[in-house]
Design an enzyme around this catalytic site. Structure first.
Site, PDB file in Angstrom:
ATOM      1  CD  GLN A   1      37.190 -16.414 142.396  1.00 29.42           C
ATOM      2  OE1 GLN A   1      37.695 -16.607 141.292  1.00 29.42           O
ATOM      3  NE2 GLN A   1      37.566 -15.400 143.178  1.00 29.42           N
TER       4      GLN A   1
ATOM      5  CG  HIS B   1      44.926 -17.196 142.307  1.00 31.47           C
ATOM      6  ND1 HIS B   1      45.330 -16.491 143.416  1.00 31.47           N
ATOM      7  CD2 HIS B   1      43.571 -17.090 142.281  1.00 31.47           C
ATOM      8  CE1 HIS B   1      44.258 -16.001 144.030  1.00 31.47           C
ATOM      9  NE2 HIS B   1      43.183 -16.334 143.353  1.00 31.47           N
ATOM     10  CD  GLU B   2      41.591 -17.382 138.878  1.00 28.00           C
ATOM     11  OE1 GLU B   2      40.514 -17.825 139.334  1.00 28.00           O
ATOM     12  OE2 GLU B   2      42.103 -16.322 139.290  1.00 28.00           O
TER      13      GLU B   2
ATOM     14  N   GLY C   1      41.510 -13.037 136.658  1.00 27.69           N
ATOM     15  CA  GLY C   1      41.131 -14.444 136.643  1.00 27.69           C
ATOM     16  C   GLY C   1      39.864 -14.613 137.467  1.00 27.69           C
TER      17      GLY C   1
ATOM     18  CG  HIS D   1      39.648 -19.946 143.050  1.00 25.91           C
ATOM     19  ND1 HIS D   1      39.147 -19.637 144.294  1.00 25.91           N
ATOM     20  CD2 HIS D   1      40.306 -18.846 142.630  1.00 25.91           C
ATOM     21  CE1 HIS D   1      39.493 -18.389 144.608  1.00 25.91           C
ATOM     22  NE2 HIS D   1      40.201 -17.885 143.618  1.00 25.91           N
TER      23      HIS D   1
ATOM     24  CB  CYS E   1      41.631 -13.963 145.940  1.00 27.52           C
ATOM     25  SG  CYS E   1      40.331 -15.090 145.455  1.00 27.52           S
ATOM     26  CG  LEU E   2      38.162 -10.681 141.738  1.00 26.78           C
ATOM     27  CD1 LEU E   2      37.347 -10.952 140.478  1.00 26.78           C
ATOM     28  CD2 LEU E   2      38.348  -9.186 141.952  1.00 26.78           C
TER      29      LEU E   2
HETATM   30 NI    NI Z   1      41.104 -16.010 143.560  1.00 29.61          NI
END
Ligand code: NI
Length: 184
Positions: free
Chosen positions: A49, A139-140, A44, A143, A97-98
């Site tokens: 991000q 989760h996304e 995701g 963000h 998370c990236l």
């Molecule tokens: Ni994330």
């Protein structure tokens, strides 16, 4: 085009992202986001991000296909999404998370949700998801609301992660993808 991933500590990750104007051509950006996410082995990626405070995120769970759920078609973009409701029992899962590399922590979330969004052709959709798909969406979606999975942790856990998070915000972290840190 592969974007560098914005690291924890950057204010763009803490903003409520802006609605997109209807019928904006987002296809090139969505394409770049998929490329960026795949290069980082993510499932995701939300626009903040890559430094863009807009209400857009993508998911691709197709690499998780060996699990019990059918993820083979779970690859899509969500534009101007609204989570209409969340329900079902809360369940724990270790999230990563990236933007917060090398940290994984257990987070509890409701198992089901209903979401309204536009797809990349600007068709309005209303769908229900559960299990892992709901988890990735939650989760996304967080963000674009300026929220991160570490916000759900206990004060003790947060204190324990403080040093690592500080390193991440300075870009002092090992990743196999290009990153952009808030503090030098
Ligand atoms: Ni994330």
């Amino acid at each position: 085009m592969i974007f560098p991933i914005v690291m924890y500590g950057d204010p763009v990750l803490r903003k409520r992202a802006e609605e997109l104007k209807k019928d904006t051509d987002l296809k090139p950006l969505i394409q770049d986001m998929f490329e960026t996410m795949h290069a980082a082995n993510g499932i995701g990626l939300a626009a903040p991000q890559i430094g863009k405070a807009i209400r857009l995120f993508i998911v691709d769970g197709t690499s998780l296909n060996d699990e019990e759920e059918d993820m083979s078609t779970f690859k899509k973009a969500f534009i101007n999404p609204t989570v209409l409701e969340e329900h079902g029992e809360e369940w724990e899962f270790e999230e990563g998370c990236l933007s917060i590399p090398n940290i994984r922590e257990s987070v509890s979330r409701p198992e089901k949700l209903k979401i309204r969004y536009y797809d990349e052709e600007w068709n309005l959709k209303e769908e229900e998801y559960d299990g892992m798909k709901a988890r990735i969406i939650q989760h996304e979606y967080d963000h674009i609301e300026g929220k991160l999975f570490i916000d759900y942790l206990s004060p003790l856990k947060k204190r324990m992660l403080k040093g690592k998070l500080n390193d991440i915000s300075k870009g002092d972290v090992d990743t196999e993808y290009r990153i952009i840190a808030a503090k030098k």
